[in-house]
Scaffold this motif. Structure first.
Motif, PDB file in Angstrom:
ATOM      1  N   LEU A 333      30.979  28.299  -0.755  1.00 42.00           N
ATOM      2  CA  LEU A 333      31.807  27.180  -1.188  1.00 42.00           C
ATOM      3  C   LEU A 333      31.603  26.006  -0.234  1.00 42.00           C
ATOM      4  CD1 LEU A 333      34.105  26.040  -3.000  1.00 42.00           C
ATOM      5  CD2 LEU A 333      35.713  26.962  -1.310  1.00 42.00           C
ATOM      6  N   GLU A 334      31.445  24.816  -0.820  1.00 41.83           N
ATOM      7  CA  GLU A 334      31.324  23.611   0.001  1.00 41.83           C
ATOM      8  C   GLU A 334      32.722  23.156   0.409  1.00 41.83           C
ATOM      9  OE1 GLU A 334      29.336  19.121  -0.093  1.00 41.83           O
ATOM     10  OE2 GLU A 334      29.190  20.456  -1.844  1.00 41.83           O
ATOM     11  N   VAL A 335      32.845  22.788   1.682  1.00 44.66           N
ATOM     12  CA  VAL A 335      34.134  22.374   2.204  1.00 44.66           C
ATOM     13  C   VAL A 335      34.011  20.993   2.816  1.00 44.66           C
ATOM     14  CG1 VAL A 335      34.949  24.731   2.620  1.00 44.66           C
ATOM     15  CG2 VAL A 335      33.677  23.524   4.409  1.00 44.66           C
ATOM     16  N   ARG A 336      35.169  20.363   2.964  1.00 42.66           N
ATOM     17  CA  ARG A 336      35.208  19.048   3.576  1.00 42.66           C
ATOM     18  C   ARG A 336      35.951  19.156   4.903  1.00 42.66           C
ATOM     19  NH1 ARG A 336      37.590  16.561  -0.105  1.00 42.66           N
ATOM     20  NH2 ARG A 336      39.707  16.300   0.749  1.00 42.66           N
ATOM     21  N   LEU A 337      35.291  18.693   5.956  1.00 42.98           N
ATOM     22  CA  LEU A 337      35.862  18.767   7.294  1.00 42.98           C
ATOM     23  C   LEU A 337      36.602  17.487   7.620  1.00 42.98           C
ATOM     24  CD1 LEU A 337      32.795  20.265   9.194  1.00 42.98           C
ATOM     25  CD2 LEU A 337      34.614  21.477   8.003  1.00 42.98           C
ATOM     26  N   PRO A 338      37.606  17.573   8.484  1.00 46.24           N
ATOM     27  CA  PRO A 338      38.241  16.334   8.955  1.00 46.24           C
ATOM     28  C   PRO A 338      37.216  15.437   9.638  1.00 46.24           C
ATOM     29  CG  PRO A 338      39.535  18.262   9.556  1.00 46.24           C
ATOM     30  CD  PRO A 338      38.234  18.775   9.038  1.00 46.24           C
ATOM     31  N   ALA A 339      37.522  14.138   9.690  1.00 47.56           N
ATOM     32  CA  ALA A 339      36.572  13.181  10.268  1.00 47.56           C
ATOM     33  C   ALA A 339      36.212  13.552  11.699  1.00 47.56           C
ATOM     34  CB  ALA A 339      37.164  11.769  10.208  1.00 47.56           C
ATOM     35  N   SER A 340      37.202  14.015  12.489  1.00 45.70           N
ATOM     36  CA  SER A 340      36.929  14.375  13.875  1.00 45.70           C
ATOM     37  C   SER A 340      35.994  15.559  13.960  1.00 45.70           C
ATOM     38  CB  SER A 340      38.226  14.675  14.601  1.00 45.70           C
ATOM     39  OG  SER A 340      38.928  15.733  13.926  1.00 45.70           O
ATOM     40  N   ALA A 341      36.141  16.527  13.036  1.00 44.23           N
ATOM     41  CA  ALA A 341      35.277  17.706  13.071  1.00 44.23           C
ATOM     42  C   ALA A 341      33.860  17.344  12.645  1.00 44.23           C
ATOM     43  CB  ALA A 341      35.847  18.795  12.159  1.00 44.23           C
ATOM     44  N   GLN A 342      33.736  16.405  11.658  1.00 45.81           N
ATOM     45  CA  GLN A 342      32.407  15.989  11.230  1.00 45.81           C
ATOM     46  C   GLN A 342      31.693  15.270  12.362  1.00 45.81           C
ATOM     47  OE1 GLN A 342      33.054  13.656   7.719  1.00 45.81           O
ATOM     48  NE2 GLN A 342      33.684  15.414   6.465  1.00 45.81           N
ATOM     49  N   ALA A 343      32.424  14.419  13.085  1.00 50.58           N
ATOM     50  CA  ALA A 343      31.798  13.705  14.195  1.00 50.58           C
ATOM     51  C   ALA A 343      31.362  14.685  15.260  1.00 50.58           C
ATOM     52  CB  ALA A 343      32.769  12.681  14.767  1.00 50.58           C
TER      53      ALA A 343
END
Length: 346
Positions: A333-343
């Motif tokens: 499953l594709e998930v969306r990370l918080p902006a801080s986690a993506q950075a």
């Protein structure tokens, strides 16, 4: 009427999740213990004779030096006894002077033929008896002086008063503790450990201690004594740790926290909310940084508490692990990370 056809393609749901990046830390499973600072040597001090306490010149915490007066008993009876014995000694010495004169006179008379051997023997015996009486009186006088000296309690060594058990006006018996003297030069950290902890305690381990209210004040030491039997009430064993050059701020009676210094196991701490189950075994959801999909990875736990888990194996440092929303995930499953986690992932 012609029919209408909807060409809109349904978008695949991308679930938002919360993650943490794993970091390893050293961990050992021996818990910290709360104890207190005590003197390495404590001596209960009391009088050698019974009497009424008329003076106590120290209180709890008083620092004393060798020879300092700690307390006094009423000494009137001992002074009277000494005076009586001194009078007996004076009388015995007077009797000895007379007996020696009689012996000398009888010796002179016997030498000139004016006395008999039996009279001289009697005078000699009287002189020896008088000398013995003087020696006995001198011994009694020394004993009376000792008894008088016993009415004063002095510090045998330098130290601090750590306990007081008698007040002025109280009649104390011989040997009863009046004060307790603690050695300030050597200090111990004392703990009460349960049986299970004692069995796991390495006898040669280094112990780190710090003050409960001031963690920056620290010291180290070695285990010097483990009580041979348990306390009958608490069923715990007393452990004494000899501290090496503890700071002055570590005063007697202060509360401390002790920790066994071990090499420790490398583990990865995670919130308990990250724990999942796969085929009856513990697992966690891991995010693939390349395509933001999740996968379920089996792990081995060193600790499973209500607040956190410690992963012993199955994860690498720097891996993103899902900590919230794990019940609505499936592999790939594709998930969306918080902006801080993506950075952080980039």
């Amino acid at each position: 009427m012609t029919g209408c056809k909807d060409d809109t393609v349904a978008e695949v749901e991308i679930r938002p999740v919360r993650t943490v990046v794993t970091q390893t830390e050293a961990w050992n499973d021996f818990p910290s213990q709360v104890g207190e600072i005590r003197s390495h040597a404590e001596t209960d001090l009391g009088f050698k004779i019974a009497g009424k306490l008329i003076e106590r010149s120290v209180d709890l915490g008083t620092v004393v030096h060798k020879g300092d007066i700690l307390a006094r008993l009423d000494e009137q009876d001992e002074r009277n006894q000494k005076a009586a014995v001194a009078a007996d000694l004076a009388s015995a010495k007077a009797t000895l002077v007379q007996a020696e004169a009689d012996e000398h006179r009888q010796f002179q008379l016997l030498s000139s033929g004016w006395s008999t051997q039996s009279k001289y023997d009697s005078a000699l015996k009287a002189r020896d008896a008088a000398r013995a009486a003087v020696h006995a009186a001198e011994a009694k006088l020394r004993q009376a002086e000792d008894q008088l000296d016993y009415t004063v309690l002095r510090a045998p060594e330098d130290g601090a008063i750590s306990a007081v058990s008698a007040e002025v006006g109280q009649v104390v018996s011989a040997g009863q503790m009046v004060v307790r003297l603690s050695d300030q030069n050597r200090k111990d950290a004392v703990f009460a450990l349960a049986e299970s902890a004692v069995l796991r305690l390495p006898p040669d381990a280094d112990i780190e201690v710090h003050l409960l209210d001031a963690p920056e004040i620290t010291a180290t030491g070695k285990i010097e004594h483990i009580a041979p039997d348990a306390d009958p009430l608490t069923r715990t064993y007393t452990i004494k740790v000899g501290l090496v050059n503890p700071p002055e701020a570590m005063r007697l009676g202060m509360s401390i926290v002790g920790r066994v210094r071990l090499s420790g196991q490398e583990v990865i701490p995670l919130p308990a909310s990250a724990l999942f189950e796969k085929e009856g075994k513990p697992a966690v959801w891991v995010v693939d940084p390349n395509n933001s999909t999740v996968d379920l990875v089996n792990v081995e736990l060193a600790l499973n508490d209500p607040d956190r888990i410690l992963v012993a194996s199955g994860l690498n440092e720097g891996t993103q692990v899902v900590t919230a929303g794990i019940q609505r995930l499936w592999p790939g499953l594709e998930v969306r990370l918080p902006a801080s986690a993506q950075a952080g992932a980039r």
